[in-house]
Design a protein around this motif. Structure first.
Motif, PDB file in Angstrom:
ATOM      1  N   TRP A 210     -45.877  29.866  23.334  1.00  0.00           N
ATOM      2  CA  TRP A 210     -44.660  28.951  23.308  1.00  0.00           C
ATOM      3  C   TRP A 210     -44.143  28.643  22.122  1.00  0.00           C
ATOM      4  O   TRP A 210     -45.038  28.076  21.104  1.00  0.00           O
ATOM      5  CB  TRP A 210     -45.029  27.552  24.125  1.00  0.00           C
ATOM      6  N   ASP A 211     -43.152  29.165  21.411  1.00  0.00           N
ATOM      7  CA  ASP A 211     -42.489  28.728  20.270  1.00  0.00           C
ATOM      8  C   ASP A 211     -41.722  27.660  20.534  1.00  0.00           C
ATOM      9  O   ASP A 211     -41.091  27.061  21.350  1.00  0.00           O
ATOM     10  CB  ASP A 211     -41.610  30.028  19.757  1.00  0.00           C
ATOM     11  N   THR A 212     -41.426  26.795  19.496  1.00  0.00           N
ATOM     12  CA  THR A 212     -40.749  25.542  19.479  1.00  0.00           C
ATOM     13  C   THR A 212     -39.342  25.526  19.724  1.00  0.00           C
ATOM     14  O   THR A 212     -38.585  24.276  20.184  1.00  0.00           O
ATOM     15  CB  THR A 212     -41.016  24.917  18.214  1.00  0.00           C
ATOM     16  N   ALA A 213     -38.576  26.669  19.740  1.00  0.00           N
ATOM     17  CA  ALA A 213     -37.149  26.640  20.044  1.00  0.00           C
ATOM     18  C   ALA A 213     -36.400  25.788  19.262  1.00  0.00           C
ATOM     19  O   ALA A 213     -35.257  25.234  19.593  1.00  0.00           O
ATOM     20  CB  ALA A 213     -36.823  26.525  21.466  1.00  0.00           C
TER      21      ALA A 213
ATOM     22  N   VAL B 124     -30.930  32.090  13.160  1.00  0.00           N
ATOM     23  CA  VAL B 124     -31.596  30.786  13.774  1.00  0.00           C
ATOM     24  C   VAL B 124     -32.610  31.461  14.871  1.00  0.00           C
ATOM     25  O   VAL B 124     -32.700  32.455  15.209  1.00  0.00           O
ATOM     26  CB  VAL B 124     -30.700  29.944  14.553  1.00  0.00           C
ATOM     27  N   THR B 125     -33.469  30.609  15.321  1.00  0.00           N
ATOM     28  CA  THR B 125     -34.433  30.862  16.173  1.00  0.00           C
ATOM     29  C   THR B 125     -33.943  30.749  17.384  1.00  0.00           C
ATOM     30  O   THR B 125     -34.315  29.553  17.899  1.00  0.00           O
ATOM     31  CB  THR B 125     -35.738  30.002  15.844  1.00  0.00           C
ATOM     32  N   VAL B 126     -33.213  31.737  17.897  1.00  0.00           N
ATOM     33  CA  VAL B 126     -32.508  31.434  19.104  1.00  0.00           C
ATOM     34  C   VAL B 126     -33.550  32.361  20.061  1.00  0.00           C
ATOM     35  O   VAL B 126     -33.536  33.384  19.901  1.00  0.00           O
ATOM     36  CB  VAL B 126     -30.999  31.862  19.430  1.00  0.00           C
TER      37      VAL B 126
ATOM     38  N   LYS C  14     -43.076  30.057  11.764  1.00  0.00           N
ATOM     39  CA  LYS C  14     -43.757  30.077  13.087  1.00  0.00           C
ATOM     40  C   LYS C  14     -43.398  31.102  14.108  1.00  0.00           C
ATOM     41  O   LYS C  14     -43.924  32.138  14.514  1.00  0.00           O
ATOM     42  CB  LYS C  14     -43.362  28.820  13.726  1.00  0.00           C
ATOM     43  N   SER C  15     -41.818  31.269  14.117  1.00  0.00           N
ATOM     44  CA  SER C  15     -41.258  32.384  14.894  1.00  0.00           C
ATOM     45  C   SER C  15     -41.620  33.658  14.181  1.00  0.00           C
ATOM     46  O   SER C  15     -41.819  34.484  15.276  1.00  0.00           O
ATOM     47  CB  SER C  15     -39.698  32.087  14.943  1.00  0.00           C
ATOM     48  N   CYS C  16     -41.717  33.913  12.887  1.00  0.00           N
ATOM     49  CA  CYS C  16     -42.191  35.215  12.342  1.00  0.00           C
ATOM     50  C   CYS C  16     -43.341  35.446  12.725  1.00  0.00           C
ATOM     51  O   CYS C  16     -43.842  36.614  12.958  1.00  0.00           O
ATOM     52  CB  CYS C  16     -41.727  35.065  10.871  1.00  0.00           C
TER      53      CYS C  16
END
Ligand SMILES: Cc1cc2nc3c(=O)[nH]c(=O)nc-3n(C[C@H](O)[C@H](O)[C@H](O)COP(=O)(O)OP(=O)(O)OC[C@H]3O[C@@H](n4cnc5c(N)ncnc54)[C@H](O)[C@@H]3O)c2cc1C
Ligand SMILES: Nc1nc2c(ncn2[C@@H]2O[C@H](COP(=O)(O)OP(=O)(O)O)[C@@H](O)[C@H]2O)c(=O)[nH]1
Ligand SMILES: [Mg+2]
Lengths: 444, 200
Positions: B87-90, B63-65, B45-47
């Motif tokens: 909005w990403d999930t963090a 990590v997805t920080v 997702k973040s990518c």
């Protein structure tokens, strides 16, 4: 979960979530857990089915109330002063971007058996039926003095040193009567008892200015703002901040038992057979019942209605303060009302709360003066809960326990507790000198 | 492992987001919509967001920080623009701790799985249910099979993705955040499917 953290936070109430966010932003490694499968703990907002489960023991609210999902009923209703501390924290952390706010319609006070709009400046004082014709003129002079007062400009002080002159002395100079003093002290300066009368007047003058400046901010009829969908959004927004800065979130964790070493220092937290190690634990009183004591009790009523509170100008969101003296009580009583205009109820429905620091064990009787102001209600629930404060020494056990939420409809004590805890945990003071004017209100 | 972002930008100091309910705001020519990503941890997702917004793919960051609130505007052929507030999930999806706040006012939900992981595909159903619980009823939904570059390890057939999407009123696309394949197409298709405000 078998990792080591700087801080483990237990409970996702507002205070815990603000702290979790601030600590993650500081670069600390945070694990945040809650035994419930929802965010917010005691400061959550419930839908109708959750409300029925909690107070009626079944999950069958009557269908005429509408869809359960459309309700967001605060378990801890409070309004936010537009220029107050909480707003500073929201701007400082940039959490405002996760939220929608709307101004609160009205701010009222109970005086001699009637509900009146709180006058907040010289012009309004002249119009207010709270005072007679001569009193109005005296009050107007007092308001002008307060508006013009500037701490750093002695010319505006009129020869009085407000760090020494008491509020009583200042008021005497303007010749205001007790009735006027009562609404100024409790509904404008938002004092909870009458101690302020014998304290330096500066605090009260600043509080009056804060009220007036907050009122001027958003063209609403009150100095308050409130988030769409209820206050339960606030802890979620701070939790998101924490997660964005690397905090790990786990809900629905049973037990959450804090583990100690032989000297009574925190080792970690265990749940479901796993233990996460940590240097410090931050939690609400329910996670460390042996480290808190009971300090009081709140009595409250929650009502679902199909009309606004009578005599409040049809306000769809409103606060009414009932000062202690007007009721012959030791503590003030607060009325809070919100509605579909803040997305906390379906169209046409209003949620009202009556709360006070309990002086008896019979909330229905004790809260009657407030409930009488509501008019007919569709449903009403009565409830009492204990308030706790920590008794441990954090320097010895590394446990940082928050104080329970009080009966007031405000955030002052909430944010002060958070800031003190932040300083205890990190040794730092949070700089909240943010640019308030940079923040605009949500447009409709 | 995952895609990293810089910390959120701090110059948009507004008290509260403009109250644009589902479907977004402004005029008919310039839409602004909230888009949320859903799907299991590790599906990319973040990518996908990072590829779309910054044109980058960085497999090394840990990590997805800091991934939270990115925005990107695209222009459509009919000269309208759509600004996505993404909005990403963090990481809050990892232990099923995504808050209702996340879904508020979202006009678009992108549900992502990894074509090499049947488990992530079946978890997509869970996220669709969560959306039905918390999301708005007229939300635009996309089902995305990511990591399409790993076709030799494929374990979810294209047809399965298409069928599932069709049954649930979503549109379907396979992407690769690594090679950028279909990433822009995904967002353009979303933009086309958004309900337009009625001009009165
Ligand atoms: C019934 C009731 C309802 C209220 N509703 C709200 C509400 O909805 N939202 C809200 O934010 N507040 C509310 N308050 C107000 C609250 O009590 C604060 O006075 C107000 O919020 C301002 O405090 P602050 O923490 O926001 O800002 P502060 O910074 O505390 O106050 C501004 C100035 O006042 C002075 N001051 C205020 N309190 C103190 C103190 N205890 N000791 C010394 N100086 C002080 C400080 O010098 C400061 O510069 C309410 C109070 C009551 C009793
Ligand atoms: N081969 C390949 N790897 C990908 C792709 N997208 C993401 N990844 C990898 O998948 C892992 C998880 O990605 P991330 O975006 O953090 O997943 P998230 O948890 O869903 O946000 C990382 O190691 C990425 O490098 C892709 O399209 N192809
Ligand atoms: Mg991610």
């Amino acid at each position: 979960m078998d990792e080591e953290y700087d801080v483990i936070v237990l409970g996702t109430g507002l205070k815990e979530c603000i702290l979790s966010g601030l600590l993650s932003v500081d670069g600390l490694k945070v694990l945040h857990m809650d035994r419930n499968d929802y965010y917010g703990g005691e400061s959550t907002s419930l839908n109708l089915i959750q409300l029925w489960k909690r107070f009626r023991g079944d999950d069958k609210p009557p269908p005429h109330l509408g869809s359960s999902k459309d309700y967001n009923i605060d378990m801890n209703p409070k309004f936010i002063m537009a220029n107050g501390m909480l707003v500073r924290v929201l701007i400082h952390t940039d959490v405002t971007k996760y939220l929608y706010f709307k101004a609160v319609d009205g701010s009222f006070v109970f005086n001699k058996g009637k509900v009146h709009k709180v006058p907040s400046n010289d012009m309004e004082a002249l119009k207010s039926p709270l005072m007679g014709i001569f009193e109005k003129r005296r009050a107007r002079k007092f308001f002008i003095y307060v508006q013009d007062y500037n701490e750093s400009d002695p010319k505006t002080h009129d020869g009085m040193d407000l760090t020494r002159v008491t509020t009583k002395e200042l008021i005497a100079k303007f010749g205001l009567d007790d009735n006027t003093v009562d609404f100024i002290g409790h509904a404008l300066a938002l004092h909870r008892d009458d101690r302020y009368l014998n304290e330096p007047a500066l605090d009260t003058v600043k509080r009056m200015k804060l009220y007036a400046e907050s009122l001027a901010r958003f063209q609403g009829g009150s100095p308050y703002i409130y988030p769409l969908y209820g206050l339960g959004e606030l802890p979620q927004a701070f939790a998101r901040l924490s997660a964005v800065y690397g905090g790990t979130y786990m809900l629905n964790k049973p037990e959450c038992k804090v583990e100690f070493d032989g000297e009574g220092k925190v080792l970690g937290v265990s749940s479901e057979g796993e233990t996460a190690k940590c240097k410090k634990v931050v939690c609400d009183p329910s996670y460390l019942p042996n480290k808190v004591r009971k300090v009081g009790k709140v009595a409250r009523a929650i009502a679902i209605m199909s009309h606004p509170i009578p005599n409040t100008n049809d306000s769809h969101s409103v606060q009414v303060i009932l000062p202690q003296k007007q009721l012959g009580r030791k503590s003030d009583m607060y009325l809070f009302c919100c509605s579909y205009s803040h997305n906390v109820a379906p169209k046409g429905k209003f949620i009202a709360f009556v709360s006070t620091e309990a002086e008896t064990d019979q909330p229905a009787i004790e809260l009657k003066p407030g409930i009488d102001l509501l008019g007919p209600v569709d449903e009403i629930f009565f409830d009492m809960y204990d308030r706790f404060e920590p008794v441990n020494e954090p320097t010895l056990d590394n446990c940082f326990v928050s104080t329970s939420y009080d009966a007031t409809t405000h955030f002052e004590s909430t944010v002060l507790d958070v800031l003190n805890m932040y300083t205890l945990i990190t040794g730092k003071v949070l700089d909240l000198s943010v640019d308030l004017s940079a923040a605009g209100a949500a447009e409709e | 492992m995952g895609c990293g972002y810089s910390l959120p930008d701090r110059d948009s100091r507004q008290l509260g987001r403009p109250n644009s309910e589902n479907g977004g705001g402004q005029d008919a020519k310039n839409l602004r919509v909230k888009l949320v990503l859903l799907g299991d941890s590790g599906v990319g997702k973040s990518c996908i967001v990072l590829r779309f917004v910054r044109g980058q793919f960085d497999p090394t960051s840990k990590v997805t920080v800091g991934a939270s609130f990115l925005s990107q505007t695209i222009a459509l052929q009919d000269s309208t623009t759509v600004k996505f507030e993404i909005w990403d999930t963090a990481g809050q999806e990892r232990y099923a701790a995504l808050a209702p706040l996340y879904y508020r006012g979202a006009a678009v939900a992108v549900i992502v799985y990894d074509i090499t992981s049947p488990e992530s595909f079946s978890k997509a159903q869970y996220w669709v249910k969560e959306l039905q619980k918390h999301g708005s009823p007229d939300i635009v939904m996309a089902l995305v099979g990511n990591k399409a570059d790993l076709h030799e390890k494929r374990e979810v057939a294209v047809q399965d993705g298409m069928d599932y999407a069709e049954k649930n009123g979503m549109f379907f696309i396979e992407t690769s955040a690594k090679t950028a394949d279909n990433i822009n197409e995904l967002f353009e298709e979303i933009a086309k499917r958004l309900p337009r405000p009625v001009i009165t």
